[in-house]
Design a protein around this motif. Structure first.
Motif, mmCIF file in Angstrom:
data_model
loop_
_atom_site.group_PDB
_atom_site.id
_atom_site.type_symbol
_atom_site.label_atom_id
_atom_site.label_comp_id
_atom_site.label_asym_id
_atom_site.label_seq_id
_atom_site.Cartn_x
_atom_site.Cartn_y
_atom_site.Cartn_z
ATOM 1 N N VAL A 1 0.607 -1.271 0.449
ATOM 2 C CA VAL A 1 0.236 0.015 0.248
ATOM 3 C C VAL A 1 0.839 0.779 0.372
ATOM 4 C CG1 VAL A 1 -2.085 -1.070 1.111
ATOM 5 C CG2 VAL A 1 0.100 0.314 2.406
ATOM 6 N N ALA A 2 0.539 2.062 -0.654
ATOM 7 C CA ALA A 2 1.025 3.886 -0.332
ATOM 8 C C ALA A 2 -0.101 4.786 -0.359
ATOM 9 C CB ALA A 2 1.407 4.208 -2.275
ATOM 10 N N MET A 3 -1.300 4.332 -0.944
ATOM 11 C CA MET A 3 -1.935 5.665 -0.744
ATOM 12 C C MET A 3 -3.783 4.948 -0.880
ATOM 13 S SD MET A 3 -1.483 7.367 -4.082
ATOM 14 C CE MET A 3 -1.442 6.208 -4.820
ATOM 15 N N GLN A 4 -4.457 5.188 0.003
ATOM 16 C CA GLN A 4 -5.973 5.027 0.439
ATOM 17 C C GLN A 4 -6.484 3.727 -0.501
ATOM 18 O OE1 GLN A 4 -7.674 5.257 3.223
ATOM 19 N NE2 GLN A 4 -9.318 3.829 2.255
ATOM 20 N N LYS A 5 -6.096 4.217 -2.027
ATOM 21 C CA LYS A 5 -6.581 3.484 -3.261
ATOM 22 C C LYS A 5 -6.527 2.258 -2.746
ATOM 23 C CE LYS A 5 -3.275 4.536 -6.804
ATOM 24 N NZ LYS A 5 -3.229 5.542 -8.338
ATOM 25 N N HIS A 6 -4.975 2.256 -2.338
ATOM 26 C CA HIS A 6 -5.110 0.273 -2.001
ATOM 27 C C HIS A 6 -5.749 0.210 -1.594
ATOM 28 C CE1 HIS A 6 -1.628 2.461 -4.032
ATOM 29 N NE2 HIS A 6 -1.374 1.740 -4.918
ATOM 30 N N ILE A 7 -5.881 0.693 -0.661
ATOM 31 C CA ILE A 7 -6.873 -0.166 0.426
ATOM 32 C C ILE A 7 -7.927 -0.299 -0.123
ATOM 33 C CG2 ILE A 7 -7.925 0.401 2.982
ATOM 34 C CD1 ILE A 7 -4.661 -0.165 3.199
ATOM 35 N N ASP A 8 -8.736 0.772 -0.902
ATOM 36 C CA ASP A 8 -10.327 0.665 -1.243
ATOM 37 C C ASP A 8 -10.003 -0.948 -2.782
ATOM 38 O OD1 ASP A 8 -10.256 2.396 -0.157
ATOM 39 O OD2 ASP A 8 -10.857 3.304 -1.902
ATOM 40 N N VAL B 1 -7.087 -16.910 7.447
ATOM 41 C CA VAL B 1 -5.973 -16.064 7.227
ATOM 42 C C VAL B 1 -5.681 -14.834 7.640
ATOM 43 C CG1 VAL B 1 -7.840 -14.580 5.530
ATOM 44 C CG2 VAL B 1 -5.409 -15.511 4.698
ATOM 45 N N VAL B 2 -4.397 -14.821 7.722
ATOM 46 C CA VAL B 2 -3.566 -14.260 7.978
ATOM 47 C C VAL B 2 -3.944 -12.620 6.509
ATOM 48 C CG1 VAL B 2 -1.326 -12.646 8.940
ATOM 49 C CG2 VAL B 2 -2.234 -15.160 9.597
ATOM 50 N N ILE B 3 -3.966 -11.318 7.656
ATOM 51 C CA ILE B 3 -3.958 -10.546 6.564
ATOM 52 C C ILE B 3 -3.485 -9.052 7.045
ATOM 53 C CG2 ILE B 3 -5.676 -8.403 5.102
ATOM 54 C CD1 ILE B 3 -7.803 -10.071 5.548
ATOM 55 N N SER B 4 -2.334 -8.795 6.107
ATOM 56 C CA SER B 4 -1.122 -7.936 6.986
ATOM 57 C C SER B 4 -1.252 -6.800 5.324
ATOM 58 C CB SER B 4 0.290 -8.315 6.676
ATOM 59 O OG SER B 4 0.712 -9.303 5.645
ATOM 60 N N LEU B 5 -0.556 -5.563 5.715
ATOM 61 C CA LEU B 5 0.003 -4.542 4.554
ATOM 62 C C LEU B 5 1.608 -4.271 4.668
ATOM 63 C CD1 LEU B 5 -3.442 -2.380 6.029
ATOM 64 C CD2 LEU B 5 -3.186 -3.860 4.438
ATOM 65 N N GLN B 6 1.756 -3.609 3.472
ATOM 66 C CA GLN B 6 2.758 -3.697 3.970
ATOM 67 C C GLN B 6 2.956 -2.021 3.044
ATOM 68 O OE1 GLN B 6 5.973 -6.853 2.905
ATOM 69 N NE2 GLN B 6 6.535 -5.726 0.958
ATOM 70 N N PRO C 1 7.190 6.970 4.329
ATOM 71 C CA PRO C 1 6.641 8.026 6.177
ATOM 72 C C PRO C 1 5.017 7.415 5.619
ATOM 73 C CG PRO C 1 8.246 9.008 5.310
ATOM 74 C CD PRO C 1 8.356 8.348 4.005
ATOM 75 N N ARG C 2 4.156 7.758 4.592
ATOM 76 C CA ARG C 2 3.015 8.760 4.666
ATOM 77 C C ARG C 2 2.090 6.763 4.557
ATOM 78 N NH1 ARG C 2 1.086 13.291 0.401
ATOM 79 N NH2 ARG C 2 -1.270 11.836 1.100
ATOM 80 N N ALA C 3 3.018 6.011 3.333
ATOM 81 C CA ALA C 3 2.420 5.123 3.278
ATOM 82 C C ALA C 3 2.131 4.018 4.565
ATOM 83 C CB ALA C 3 2.664 4.259 2.273
ATOM 84 N N THR C 4 2.934 4.496 5.609
ATOM 85 C CA THR C 4 3.586 3.679 6.742
ATOM 86 C C THR C 4 2.338 4.279 7.327
ATOM 87 O OG1 THR C 4 5.883 3.765 6.328
ATOM 88 C CG2 THR C 4 5.420 3.141 9.071
ATOM 89 N N GLU C 5 2.518 5.224 7.968
ATOM 90 C CA GLU C 5 1.084 5.501 8.745
ATOM 91 C C GLU C 5 0.077 5.475 8.011
ATOM 92 O OE1 GLU C 5 -0.380 10.239 10.102
ATOM 93 O OE2 GLU C 5 1.614 9.782 9.701
ATOM 94 N N LEU C 6 -0.501 5.140 6.808
ATOM 95 C CA LEU C 6 -1.692 5.083 6.612
ATOM 96 C C LEU C 6 -1.424 3.327 6.723
ATOM 97 C CD1 LEU C 6 -4.646 5.027 5.622
ATOM 98 C CD2 LEU C 6 -3.220 4.551 2.589
ATOM 99 N N ALA C 7 -0.640 2.514 6.801
ATOM 100 C CA ALA C 7 -0.823 1.423 6.924
ATOM 101 C C ALA C 7 -1.083 1.072 8.556
ATOM 102 C CB ALA C 7 0.384 0.756 6.565
ATOM 103 N N MET C 8 -0.155 1.458 9.491
ATOM 104 C CA MET C 8 -0.592 1.270 10.883
ATOM 105 C C MET C 8 -1.942 1.657 11.168
ATOM 106 S SD MET C 8 3.079 2.644 11.792
ATOM 107 C CE MET C 8 2.418 2.687 13.390
ATOM 108 N N GLN C 9 -2.377 2.925 10.979
ATOM 109 C CA GLN C 9 -3.731 2.890 10.602
ATOM 110 C C GLN C 9 -4.435 2.091 10.359
ATOM 111 O OE1 GLN C 9 -5.108 6.976 9.532
ATOM 112 N NE2 GLN C 9 -7.451 6.384 9.659
ATOM 113 N N VAL C 10 -4.815 1.389 9.547
ATOM 114 C CA VAL C 10 -6.108 0.652 9.049
ATOM 115 C C VAL C 10 -5.606 -0.660 9.411
ATOM 116 C CG1 VAL C 10 -6.683 -1.061 7.281
ATOM 117 C CG2 VAL C 10 -5.862 1.877 6.466
#
Length: 223
Positions: A162-169, A184-189, A195-204
Motif C-alpha cells: 500500500v501507498a495510498m487509500q486507493k490501495h486499501i479500497d 487467513v492472515v491479512i497484513s499491509l506492507q 512515511p505516509r504509506a507506513t502511517e496509513l498502513a499502521m492506522q488501518v
C-alpha cells in the motif's frame, strides 16, 4: 521439472508472518505482471543469453538477470552443498506460480523443510497441501493479469502493498469479491517504507486488527 533460478541464498525472512525466521530463498526468473515498484525487475525477462552455470548463479554478489536451470533434486543438493542450516524455504520471484513446485515440495518436506511461496495470485497454484501460500495481490498492473479466485481461496496469508487509500479500497473490493478463508492472515506492507504509506498502513491495521509488514530486511540492510 526444471526451474529457471535467478539466485539462491540464506538470510532472515523480512516480510509477513515469518518475519525473523532464518530462511533459504529461491528466486525464480520470469514475471509478466509488471509491478511499477518491483525491486527485482531484473527477474522479469527470461533471456537465453543470460543463462549461466549453476556455479556462476550461486556466486553472484550483485543483482543481475543471469539465471541457471536446476531440477528439484539439484536445488536440494545445492542447500546441502552450500551448508545452509535454515529449514524454512521461500520461493519468490519473479512469479513462482508460473511453474509446478510440487516436485520440490515433496523432496523438501520429506527432509523436514517448510515451504513458503510468495505469489501475486495471478497464476494457478501448483503447490503441496502443506505449502504456506503468501498471496500479495497485484491489482491493475501493467501486465493486465487478474487475481484468481482459487488463489484467494488457497492463501494462508494475504500481504498487500500500500501507498495510498486507493490501495486499501482495491483490497477491500477484492476481499468482497473473493472472500478468503476465515483463518487467513491479512497484513499491509508500505511500499518503499514511505512515511505516509507506513502511517496509513499502521492506522488501518490497528482499526481492523490486521498485521503490519515492514520489510525488516531493508531496515537491516540485508538481502
Amino acid at each position: 521439472m526444471i526451474y529457471r533460478i535467478n539466485e539462491i541464498f540464506q538470510t532472515i525472512q523480512g516480510e509477513g508472518v515469518f518475519t525473523g525466521s532464518p530462511s533459504i530463498f529461491v528466486r525464480l526468473q520470469g514475471c509478466p505482471v509488471g509491478c511499477p515498484w518491483c525491486d527485482t525487475q531484473h527477474t522479469w525477462d527470461i533471456d537465453p543469453a543470460q543463462q549461466v552455470s549453476v556455479e556462476r548463479m550461486l556466486s553472484k554478489s550483485t543483482a543481475s538477470a543471469e539465471w541457471a536451470e536446476l531440477s528439484a533434486q539439484a536445488i536440494v543438493d545445492c542447500f546441502q552443498q552450500q551448508g545452509y542450516s535454515a529449514k524454512h524455504v521461500v520461493i519468490t520471484g519473479g512469479e513462482p506460480a508460473m511453474v509446478d513446485w510440487r516436485p520440490l515440495a515433496e523432496l523438501l518436506e520429506a527432509r523436514g523443510y517448510q515451504l513458503q511461496i510468495e505469489t501475486s495470485g495471478t497464476f494457478a497454484l501448483q503447490v503441496s497441501a502443506q505449502t504456506w501460500v503468501t498471496l500479495s495481490p497485484k491489482l491493475d498492473m501493467p501486465g493486465g493479469y487478474l487475481v484468481r479466485a482459487d488463489c484467494m481461496a488457497r492463501a494462508n496469508e494475504i500481504k498487500h502493498p500500500v501507498a495510498m487509500q486507493k490501495h486499501i479500497d482495491a483490497l477491500d473490493a477484492l476481499l468482497a469479491q473473493y472472500p478468503p478463508a476465515a483463518n487467513v492472515v491479512i497484513s499491509l506492507q508500505p511500499i518503499s517504507q514511505r512515511p505516509r504509506a507506513t502511517e496509513l498502513a499502521m492506522q488501518v491495521c490497528i482499526e481492523r486488527n490486521w498485521r503490519l509488514s515492514v520489510q525488516l530486511h531493508k531496515y537491516l540492510h540485508i538481502e
